[in-house]
Design an enzyme around this catalytic site. Sequence first.
Site, mmCIF file in Angstrom:
data_model
loop_
_atom_site.group_PDB
_atom_site.id
_atom_site.type_symbol
_atom_site.label_atom_id
_atom_site.label_comp_id
_atom_site.label_asym_id
_atom_site.label_seq_id
_atom_site.Cartn_x
_atom_site.Cartn_y
_atom_site.Cartn_z
ATOM 1 C CG HIS A 110 -1.657 -1.152 1.562
ATOM 2 N ND1 HIS A 110 -3.024 -1.211 1.377
ATOM 3 C CD2 HIS A 110 -1.303 -2.373 2.056
ATOM 4 C CE1 HIS A 110 -3.477 -2.404 1.740
ATOM 5 N NE2 HIS A 110 -2.446 -3.127 2.161
ATOM 6 C CB THR A 147 0.561 6.209 4.101
ATOM 7 O OG1 THR A 147 1.468 7.201 3.586
ATOM 8 C CG2 THR A 147 1.349 5.064 4.709
ATOM 9 C CD GLU A 199 -0.979 1.356 4.491
ATOM 10 O OE1 GLU A 199 -0.508 2.179 3.675
ATOM 11 O OE2 GLU A 199 -2.189 1.069 4.575
ATOM 12 C CG HIS A 208 -5.086 -1.730 -1.231
ATOM 13 N ND1 HIS A 208 -5.400 -0.668 -0.402
ATOM 14 C CD2 HIS A 208 -6.121 -2.604 -1.108
ATOM 15 C CE1 HIS A 208 -6.571 -0.899 0.179
ATOM 16 N NE2 HIS A 208 -7.028 -2.057 -0.230
ATOM 17 C CG ASP A 258 -3.119 1.704 -2.049
ATOM 18 O OD1 ASP A 258 -4.239 1.498 -2.540
ATOM 19 O OD2 ASP A 258 -2.785 1.290 -0.925
#
Length: 252
Positions: free
Chosen positions: A47, A49, A114, A152, A162
């Site tokens: 991912h 953020t 992340e 993601h 992302d």
Amino acid sequence: MRAIVLILLACVLAACATTPPEERNPLAAWRPSPNHDPRRPVVIVLHHTEMESAEAALLTLQTRNAGGRVSAHYLIGDDGALYQLVAESERAWHAGASRWGGVSDLNSASIGIELDNDGSEAFSDAQIASLLRLLDDITARLDIPRHLVIGHGDIAPTRKRDPSALFPWKRLADAGYGLWPRAQVAPVPPGFDPWAAMRLIGYDLRDPDAAVRAFHRHYRGSEDAQWLPGDAEILFDLQQQLMAMPEPAIVP
């Protein structure tokens, strides 16, 4: 013989003790077996953020924020600093409504990582180096197939983008992670079906435009929702790589 019986009895009692009563089905007689282990993740989901700093992301990932509770197993700062927020054996809330290769509960089947990035900037060398070290560690310990490192946006193409089109998937592929087309791709044979290849890779095709956009984001560095020249060759090569992979070993 008496010693063996005592050992077996101890194993059964231990299995009984480690399974809380609330997890046992009252419809069935409880006859515990010691032949089990924790559920293990089989996919790693990356991912970004989309926030201004790692500190802001940590606050969101650790609290009940206005957009709803969310978490990930790891966060990597722009400077390469690595933070763990959730144990790998636990189910972090990072994937949401998603699907990959027929699996619809990615939270239960994945490790979420992340990356501190606002979605419009390049990913730093320090951050990617830290990510690669983490991938080396996780895939070795948890026996996750190295090609099952995805984004993601790949698993939730109608909702997420992302990590962005700026993410260096090729650099990960050079280190042995993710699925990536080879330098020399073969000609596409007559009758090749790009949609079948997309499904084999894992994409959810219920929204074809979103699926193609996610494919382009990952493999072409663009957000196009229509097929581009060269897509068929890439998909055919990815399909051939997957079909040549050995069947995963069946382990206890």
